[in-house]
Every structure is written in structure tokens, then in C-alpha cells.
Enzyme design. Structure first.
Site, mmCIF file in Angstrom:
data_model
loop_
_atom_site.group_PDB
_atom_site.id
_atom_site.type_symbol
_atom_site.label_atom_id
_atom_site.label_comp_id
_atom_site.label_asym_id
_atom_site.label_seq_id
_atom_site.Cartn_x
_atom_site.Cartn_y
_atom_site.Cartn_z
ATOM 1 N N ASP A 165 0.831 -1.204 0.000
ATOM 2 C CA ASP A 165 0.000 0.000 0.000
ATOM 3 C C ASP A 165 0.867 1.255 0.000
ATOM 4 O OD1 ASP A 165 -2.158 -1.780 0.304
ATOM 5 O OD2 ASP A 165 -1.988 -1.696 2.482
ATOM 6 N N ALA A 166 1.936 1.230 0.784
ATOM 7 C CA ALA A 166 2.875 2.360 0.805
ATOM 8 C C ALA A 166 3.533 2.520 -0.561
ATOM 9 C CB ALA A 166 3.927 2.155 1.888
#
Length: 289
Positions: free
Chosen positions: A235-236
Site C-alpha cells: 500500500d505504501a
């Protein structure tokens, strides 16, 4: 920067760091534990906001303490939220992480998929430059992708580990930018799902990542890091790629994305609180050759 709308799961995570992942009927020692917000859409939105991107989040939580904690955390992170309140409880995930950063996830969907595409008004889409979709009900994702495409928004999609379990083909018809790991890329290619997707970003874990387009492939080797917890690293990565794409090309976007993924992998829990100075410090050190 232009607004990015993230849509998908919003969780409350309980992370248990253990000395090892136990075998069936086995036992492990809890070394450390923490709690924070989680969920792919929520995680991505928090990193985007930390990188100065005007970000809003569409998802759903319950009318309970965990829902209140999630809302407060997102507000503190600077994420504009349009969270639907469900009669079901906020989704809680239990993340068991071993000393090598490998993760086992226990949980249920809870209120996660109570929201629908109709929750987003036309004005919100008109103000957005990009809509980023994560794992959610295929019908909701399809409707959001179609509406975003009609509004002239760039549509990015990170289906996650459930790519082979859900009928996401109609979503991909409206997807401009797809995030997958090696396993998911193979599944999508075998099923012919990549046809028509303009840019496919493939995450290779410690081996960096590539962007595949009709004109060729761009690669970045990634950054050397001793992983503590890989939860939320993807996600990052997506947030870093999106933020960097607003100001630069694919090569720069991959470098920033890999830096965000590396920072997340050495952070306990799914949430990464990162600023541009953190990314730039890692970029100055240079990639893993």
C-alpha cells in the site's frame, strides 16, 4: 497537488510480533504488540496525505469504538473521509508477524464493504485527478471505475491477494494503472486480464519493481532493508508511485514507490507515517544493486 480519491477497505489492526510463526498445534511467543488503523485503501490514503497529496477516502466502518479510533487517526493524518457507518462492526484484522517480517492475517470483512459507488457524488469525482481502488466488492469497484473514467479521472487498481477469487475483469476494463506482485501478475496474464491496461506495475519484493507499457519496461532494483513487518508495504508502494507520478515520470515514480515500500517494511504495523524528507534521504543513499 490534485486530489486522489482512495476507495476500499478500512480496518482496525492488531499486530502481534512473534518469535516465529507456529506450526499446527504449535505455540509462539509474543515479543511485541501494537494497534492502529489498517486496510489497503486507508493505508494508501495515509501515506499519500503524508506526501502532501490532497487525499480523500471512501470506505465503511461500524458505529463502535474501533470505528471512532479509525476516524480519529485518519483525521489526524490529514485524510478527508467519506466513511459510511454500517450496522456491522468495524473490521478488525489480527496480523501475526515473525522475526523475518513474514505475515499471517486473521480477520473478517465486518463493515468493510457496506459502502457503494453511489456514496461518491459527481462533484467529488469532478475535483479528482485520480481514483485509486483497492480490494472490495467487484460490483462496487466496477461502478466506481466506470464513473471515474467517465469523469476523466485516471483509474488505478490494486486488487491484492484476492485477484484470483473475485470477478474483477470489468474493473480492469476501466483501469489505466494496475498494481500487482509477481504471483498476481502471472495470474492476470494467464487469464488475459492485462489486455488493454495501459500501465502495469509489478512489485518484485526485495527485487524492486517494474512498470510495463506498450512502449517497453522500466525497472528499479529497490532498496536494501532488513524487514521488520511487511504489512502495508504494498500500500505504501502504491501511494509513493501515485504521489511521484503527479510530478515525474515512471523511473522517478518507481524509485519513490520502492523507497516507501522499504520504509514500510522496516516499520511495525500497516501504517507508514512518511514525509518527503524520509523518501529523499533513502533516495540519496541509492538503490540496492
Amino acid at each position: 497537488m490534485a486530489r486522489v480519491l482512495c476507495a476500499g477497505h478500512v480496518n482496525w489492526d492488531v499486530t502481534l510480533q512473534v518469535d516465529r510463526l507456529p506450526d499446527p498445534d504449535g505455540e509462539a511467543q509474543i515479543v511485541e504488540q501494537c494497534q492502529s488503523g489498517g486496510g489497503s485503501a486507508s493505508n494508501t490514503a495515509v501515506v499519500l496525505a503524508g506526501l502532501d497529496v490532497d487525499t480523500s477516502l471512501l470506505g465503511s466502518v461500524g458505529a463502535d469504538e474501533h470505528g471512532w479510533l479509525v476516524r480519529r487517526e485518519l483525521d489526524d493524518a490529514g485524510v478527508d473521509t467519506a466513511l459510511v457507518e454500517s450496522e456491522r462492526p468495524t473490521a478488525v484484522k489480527y496480523l501475526v508477524v515473525d522475526e523475518d517480517g513474514e505475515v499471517m492475517v486473521l480477520g473478517n470483512d465486518g463493515a468493510n464493504e457496506a459502502f457503494e459507488a453511489e456514496t461518491v457524488d459527481t462533484g467529488t469525482l469532478d475535483d479528482a485527478k485520480q481514483v485509486h481502488l483497492t480490494s472490495q466488492r467487484p460490483a462496487t469497484a466496477t461502478a466506481l471505475a466506470r464513473r471515474a473514467s467517465e469523469a476523466g479521472c485516471l483509474v488505478s487498481f490494486d486488487p491484492g491477494r484476492r485477484l484470483d477469487e473475485r470477478a474483477y475483469e470489468p474493473v480492469l476494463e476501466h483501469t489505466d494503472l494496475l498494481f500487482v506482485n509477481d504471483r498476481e501478475a502471472d495470474l492476470a496474464a494467464d487469464a488475459g486480464l492485462l489486455d488493454g491496461v495501459e500501465r502495469v506495475v509489478v512489485k518484485h519484493g526485495a527485487g524492486g519493481a517494474t512498470v510495463q507499457t506498450d512502449s517497453g519496461t522500466t525497472a528499479h532494483p529497490g532498496f536494501a532493508v532488513d524487514p521488520v513487518d511487511t504489512t502495508g508495504a504494498g500500500d505504501a508502494f502504491a501511494a509513493g508511485f501515485i504521489a511521484a507520478s503527479l510530478v515525474g515520470g515512471d523511473e522517478y515514480a518507481l524509485a519513490v514507490a520502492n523507497a516507501c515500500g522499504a520504509l514500510a517494511a522496516r516499520t511495525t504495523g500497516a501504517r507508514l507515517a512518511a514525509e518527503w524528507r524520509d523518501i529523499e534521504a533513502l533516495l540519496d543513499i541509492g538503490p540496492n544493486r
